[in-house]
Design a protein around this motif. Sequence first.
Motif, mmCIF file in Angstrom:
data_model
loop_
_atom_site.group_PDB
_atom_site.id
_atom_site.type_symbol
_atom_site.label_atom_id
_atom_site.label_comp_id
_atom_site.label_asym_id
_atom_site.label_seq_id
_atom_site.Cartn_x
_atom_site.Cartn_y
_atom_site.Cartn_z
ATOM 1 N N ASP A 62 20.925 -22.812 24.509
ATOM 2 C CA ASP A 62 22.571 -22.596 24.635
ATOM 3 C C ASP A 62 22.802 -21.347 23.548
ATOM 4 N N ASP A 63 22.022 -20.837 22.695
ATOM 5 C CA ASP A 63 22.234 -19.655 21.858
ATOM 6 C C ASP A 63 21.244 -18.551 22.101
ATOM 7 N N ASN A 64 20.504 -18.559 23.375
ATOM 8 C CA ASN A 64 19.670 -17.705 23.733
ATOM 9 C C ASN A 64 18.648 -17.362 22.525
ATOM 10 N N ASN A 65 18.184 -18.150 21.762
ATOM 11 C CA ASN A 65 17.339 -18.157 20.802
ATOM 12 C C ASN A 65 16.201 -19.331 21.003
ATOM 13 N N PRO A 66 15.092 -18.884 21.387
ATOM 14 C CA PRO A 66 14.162 -19.984 21.697
ATOM 15 C C PRO A 66 13.507 -20.480 20.349
ATOM 16 N N SER A 67 13.801 -20.088 19.125
ATOM 17 C CA SER A 67 13.130 -20.818 17.977
ATOM 18 C C SER A 67 14.134 -21.853 17.340
ATOM 19 N N THR A 68 15.215 -21.748 17.941
ATOM 20 C CA THR A 68 16.278 -23.074 17.643
ATOM 21 C C THR A 68 16.340 -24.195 18.621
ATOM 22 N N PRO A 69 16.713 -25.246 18.287
ATOM 23 C CA PRO A 69 16.675 -26.378 19.252
ATOM 24 C C PRO A 69 17.526 -26.298 20.435
ATOM 25 N N ARG A 70 16.842 -26.701 21.584
ATOM 26 C CA ARG A 70 17.744 -26.703 22.763
ATOM 27 C C ARG A 70 18.644 -27.975 22.633
ATOM 28 N N VAL A 71 19.641 -27.946 23.484
ATOM 29 C CA VAL A 71 20.520 -28.893 23.666
ATOM 30 C C VAL A 71 20.755 -29.434 25.068
ATOM 31 N N ALA A 72 21.090 -30.609 24.961
ATOM 32 C CA ALA A 72 21.379 -31.517 26.355
ATOM 33 C C ALA A 72 22.519 -30.948 26.971
ATOM 34 N N GLN A 73 22.468 -30.709 28.315
ATOM 35 C CA GLN A 73 23.591 -30.327 28.962
ATOM 36 C C GLN A 73 23.088 -30.824 30.497
ATOM 37 N N GLY A 74 23.769 -31.962 30.770
ATOM 38 C CA GLY A 74 23.366 -32.536 32.099
ATOM 39 C C GLY A 74 21.977 -33.148 32.171
ATOM 40 N N GLY A 81 25.151 -31.864 24.393
ATOM 41 C CA GLY A 81 24.988 -31.462 23.082
ATOM 42 C C GLY A 81 23.997 -32.115 22.115
ATOM 43 N N THR A 82 23.294 -32.914 22.628
ATOM 44 C CA THR A 82 22.424 -33.610 21.930
ATOM 45 C C THR A 82 21.050 -32.720 21.776
ATOM 46 N N PRO A 83 20.752 -32.564 20.374
ATOM 47 C CA PRO A 83 19.608 -31.642 20.294
ATOM 48 C C PRO A 83 18.334 -32.203 20.603
ATOM 49 N N ASP A 114 12.983 -29.532 18.225
ATOM 50 C CA ASP A 114 12.761 -29.645 16.854
ATOM 51 C C ASP A 114 11.979 -30.814 16.435
ATOM 52 N N VAL A 115 10.898 -30.594 15.648
ATOM 53 C CA VAL A 115 9.877 -31.800 15.518
ATOM 54 C C VAL A 115 9.939 -31.919 13.933
ATOM 55 N N THR A 116 10.124 -33.262 13.582
ATOM 56 C CA THR A 116 9.982 -33.567 12.331
ATOM 57 C C THR A 116 8.701 -34.347 12.055
ATOM 58 N N LEU A 117 7.829 -34.173 11.017
ATOM 59 C CA LEU A 117 6.757 -34.834 10.651
ATOM 60 C C LEU A 117 6.904 -35.825 9.861
ATOM 61 N N ASP A 118 6.203 -37.116 10.234
ATOM 62 C CA ASP A 118 6.297 -38.340 9.636
ATOM 63 C C ASP A 118 5.156 -38.816 9.338
ATOM 64 N N VAL A 119 4.536 -38.376 8.426
ATOM 65 C CA VAL A 119 2.948 -38.515 8.137
ATOM 66 C C VAL A 119 3.076 -39.850 6.914
ATOM 67 N N LEU A 120 2.091 -40.924 7.338
ATOM 68 C CA LEU A 120 2.341 -42.243 6.618
ATOM 69 C C LEU A 120 0.773 -42.487 6.219
ATOM 70 N N GLU A 121 0.757 -43.391 5.214
ATOM 71 C CA GLU A 121 -0.676 -44.129 5.057
ATOM 72 C C GLU A 121 -1.157 -44.831 6.439
ATOM 73 N N PHE A 122 -2.364 -44.674 6.667
ATOM 74 C CA PHE A 122 -2.971 -45.355 7.873
ATOM 75 C C PHE A 122 -2.348 -46.576 8.301
ATOM 76 N N GLN A 123 -2.451 -47.739 7.585
ATOM 77 C CA GLN A 123 -2.070 -48.950 7.837
ATOM 78 C C GLN A 123 -0.634 -48.902 8.191
ATOM 79 N N THR A 124 0.284 -47.999 7.443
ATOM 80 C CA THR A 124 1.911 -48.096 7.786
ATOM 81 C C THR A 124 1.872 -47.341 9.133
#
Length: 215
Positions: A62-74, A81-83, A114-124
Motif C-alpha cells: 500500500d505504500d509502494n515500498n517492498p521492504s515494509t509489511p504488506r497489508v490486507a485489502q480484500g 489493514g491487517t499487516p 513482517d517476520v518476528t523470530l521466536d527462538v526457544l529452548e528445544f523442549q519449549t
Amino acid sequence: RQAVAYAIDYEALNQGAYAGTGIAVDSPLLTTSWAYNESLNPYPYDPERAMELLDEAGFIDDDNNPSTPRVAQGALYAEDGTPLAFALTSFSGNTSVDSFLVLVQDQLGRVGFDVTLDVLEFQTMLEKLDGQTFDALTSFLGGFDASNPDELKALFTPDGDVLNSGFNNWSYNNPELTALFNEARTLPGCDPEARKEIYEQIQQILYDDLPVYYV
C-alpha cells in the motif's frame, strides 16, 4: 504459502547457513524412495512471482515500498489493514539454524512479510509444536521413515491432528488427499505400480498446497 516458497533464495540459504552442503528438495519423500514423484521440481527463487501471489491473495503493497509489511485489502481471512506478519518459531543452540532464521527473515521481508523470530529452548519449542500454538515453525522433520510413503499419512491427514500426541501439528486437511492415502493403503493386490501412481498424486497435492516447506 507458495509466496513464501518463491520468496526464499535456497542457494543463498545453502551457502549462508549450511556451507553449501544442502540439497534442495520438493517432497517429503527421499528421491531414493520407490514412490518418489520424479516430475516435481523444487520451487525456484522468484520474488516477483511471490509478490504477484500476495497481490492475488489480497495482501497489497500500500505504500509502494517492498521492504515494509504488506497489508490486507480484500483478503480471505484477514480484515482490511491487517499487516502481513507472523512469528517464526524455532530452537536455539544450532548455528546453522540461527543463520537460516536471519536469512529467511530478511528474504521474506523483501517481498512484504513482517517476520518476528521466536527462538526457544528445544523442549519449549516442542511443547509449542505439539500444542499447535505457533504461527509458523521450523525444525527437523524427524521421527518417520522418509522412504516409506505410508508413514506420511500421520503427517498430512486428520488422523494425526491430535493435540500433544499427533504428528499433523499444522492441522492440514485435504479430503482428496486423505481419500488417496486410504486408497493406496487398501488397494486390492497391493500392486506397486498402481500404488506409486497414487503416491505421486499425493506428492503433487502436497507440492501445490504446501502445508510444509522443506529446506
